[in-house]
Scaffold this active site. Structure first.
Site, PDB file in Angstrom:
ATOM      1  N   SER A 161       0.803  -1.222   0.000  1.00 17.67           N
ATOM      2  CA  SER A 161       0.000   0.000   0.000  1.00 17.67           C
ATOM      3  C   SER A 161       0.839   1.278   0.000  1.00 17.67           C
ATOM      4  O   SER A 161       0.312   2.352  -0.279  1.00 17.67           O
ATOM      5  CB  SER A 161      -0.933   0.009   1.216  1.00 17.67           C
ATOM      6  OG  SER A 161      -0.180  -0.148   2.397  1.00 17.67           O
ATOM      7  N   ASP A 217      -3.418   8.233   7.634  1.00 21.56           N
ATOM      8  CA  ASP A 217      -4.313   7.395   8.435  1.00 21.56           C
ATOM      9  C   ASP A 217      -3.443   6.725   9.503  1.00 21.56           C
ATOM     10  O   ASP A 217      -2.302   7.148   9.714  1.00 21.56           O
ATOM     11  CB  ASP A 217      -5.107   6.404   7.551  1.00 21.56           C
ATOM     12  CG  ASP A 217      -4.206   5.470   6.751  1.00 21.56           C
ATOM     13  OD1 ASP A 217      -3.029   5.286   7.136  1.00 21.56           O
ATOM     14  OD2 ASP A 217      -4.684   4.909   5.736  1.00 21.56           O
ATOM     15  N   HIS A 252      -0.462   4.854   7.169  1.00 26.90           N
ATOM     16  CA  HIS A 252       0.227   5.371   5.981  1.00 26.90           C
ATOM     17  C   HIS A 252       0.596   6.840   6.122  1.00 26.90           C
ATOM     18  O   HIS A 252      -0.197   7.631   6.634  1.00 26.90           O
ATOM     19  CB  HIS A 252      -0.677   5.210   4.748  1.00 26.90           C
ATOM     20  CG  HIS A 252      -1.105   3.803   4.522  1.00 26.90           C
ATOM     21  ND1 HIS A 252      -2.363   3.350   4.821  1.00 26.90           N
ATOM     22  CD2 HIS A 252      -0.412   2.739   4.057  1.00 26.90           C
ATOM     23  CE1 HIS A 252      -2.441   2.052   4.528  1.00 26.90           C
ATOM     24  NE2 HIS A 252      -1.268   1.652   4.079  1.00 26.90           N
TER      25      HIS A 252
END
Ligand SMILES: *[C@@H]1O[C@H](CO)[C@@H](O)[C@H](O)[C@H]1NC(C)=O
Ligand SMILES: *[C@@H]1O[C@H](CO)[C@@H](O)[C@H](O)[C@H]1NC(C)=O
Ligand SMILES: *[C@@H]1O[C@H](CO)[C@@H](O)[C@H](O)[C@H]1NC(C)=O
Length: 355
Positions: free
Chosen positions: A40, A302, A305
């Site tokens: 991610s 978040d 990340h």
């Protein structure tokens, strides 16, 4: 003798400037293509249509991105987006899930949120495209490139010039080894053995990439700060050393030391212990909730990340680490792309072709 040397010099200079000119005319980027493998931290939309909870194609993700939410797990650009801009690419490298036509010649982003080096990583929460599957996708792209360029030899020559960016491994800890209720790895391996097993598997994938043309690799260490993943980082750095010796004639590998966290304050980030967007239990933003206003004050977008502001700092340092020696090893991106791995072969083949 002297005039022969002069002639060679002239030929060489003509060749070098022709090559330089060619680079400038053809799209201006410092390398023709970039292939991206990872999770991610680099995903740009590969998970959008997968049966998984690792998705970010909803607001407020992408709030600072020109196209809004795309499947990037941050508010704006990721580190590799910024790097490709620094390398002179006009467009971002498209995700494998959304690639079409001649776009593949500029590179492909295979990264998938949740993905690990190991196949089973993340499987308790949903689907993720593991490193092995990302490599399989790359093989399919390589054969398409071969048919576009007129054969596998031509494709190999072309692929030799590309960059291969590999940033993967965090999920093998947070979505595998650190969850003993779902995965057996922590019963099977000591931390040391696990790091070794991950490096072994990564190394096989890197060798397989070499077989299909990869020559310039960037291997990014894990940003997780506990001592178990840092075993992985030390082994990754050793692997880079090992490969640079083993392939000294034809390949270059660099290692990025992401252990930067302690610098957050001195780098101007005011908040490093709370996310900018209100987050769910799984660490991702709650859909449609309003994020913090001053996003560049935050390290975390978040729960897991970084913000674009953090990626910007990180990418700029990866690209040029002259002010941060030790951040890249043994050289930064800027020097990696300047390495003329192919140049000698090009010159010889030019001479043998013309004589
Ligand atoms: C996929 O491609 C289409 C058409 O090129 C583009 O409009 C869209 O933004 C792309 N999506 C992603 C996630 O990149
Ligand atoms: C990364 O950098 C940190 C801080 O400078 C250092 O303590 C650590 O040993 C480095 N890690 C590796 C794998 O070289
Ligand atoms: C964000 O900016 C506001 C003013 O616009 C300020 O009051 C607040 O302290 C800032 N937040 C942080 C975490 O710096």
């Amino acid at each position: 003798m002297e005039s022969i040397i002069k002639t060679w010099l002239v030929v060489l200079i003509v060749f070098l400037s022709a090559n330089y000119f060619k680079q400038c005319v053809n799209g201006k980027s410092q390398v023709p293509c970039v292939f991206i493998f990872g999770d991610s931290l680099s995903d740009s939309g590969n998970n959008n249509n997968l049966p998984t909870s690792a998705k970010s194609n909803y607001k407020p993700y992408g709030i600072d991105f020109p196209m809004g939410p795309t499947g990037r797990f941050t508010n704006g650009r990721t580190a590799i987006d910024i790097i490709t801009q620094l390398l002179g690419f006009e467009n971002f490298i498209p995700p494998f899930a959304n690639i079409s036509g001649s776009d593949i010649l500029k590179g492909v982003n295979y990264a998938s949120g949740g993905a690990g080096i190991r196949m089973e990583t993340y499987s308790a929460k949903g689907y993720a495209i593991s490193l092995g599957l990302q490599l399989r996708n790359h093989r399919a792209i390589v054969s398409q490139i071969a048919s576009r360029l007129g054969g596998i030899d031509k494709a190999q020559q072309y692929l030799n010039k590309c960059l291969y960016y590999v940033n993967i491994g965090s999920n093998d800890y947070i979505n595998n080894y650190f969850l003993p209720q779902f995965y057996p790895t922590s019963h099977i391996y000591s931390p040391e053995q696990y790091a070794e097993a991950l490096i072994q598997e990564l190394s096989l994938n890197l060798l397989a990439l070499h077989d299909i043309g990869a020559r310039k690799y960037v291997l990014v260490g894990l940003g997780l700060s506990s001592s178990t993943p840092s075993l992985f980082n030390y082994k990754l750095k050793s692997l880079v050393e090992h490969f640079n010796n083993k392939f000294s004639a034809d390949s270059k590998f660099i290692f990025i030391n992401t252990t930067l966290e302690s610098d957050a304050q001195s780098d101007g980030f005011l908040v490093s212990n709370a996310p900018c967007c209100p987050s769910r239990l799984n660490g991702l933003c709650i859909p449609d909730e309003r994020p913090c206003y001053n996003r560049s004050d935050y390290v975390f977008w978040d729960e897991v990340h970084p913000t674009e502001a953090w990626y910007l700092l990180f990418a700029t340092r990866m690209y040029d680490s002259s002010n941060n020696p030790g951040f890249t090893y043994p050289m930064d991106f800027k020097h990696l792309v300047e390495q003329e791995i192919e140049m000698e072969y090009d010159i010889t083949s030019q001479f043998s072709a013309s004589s």
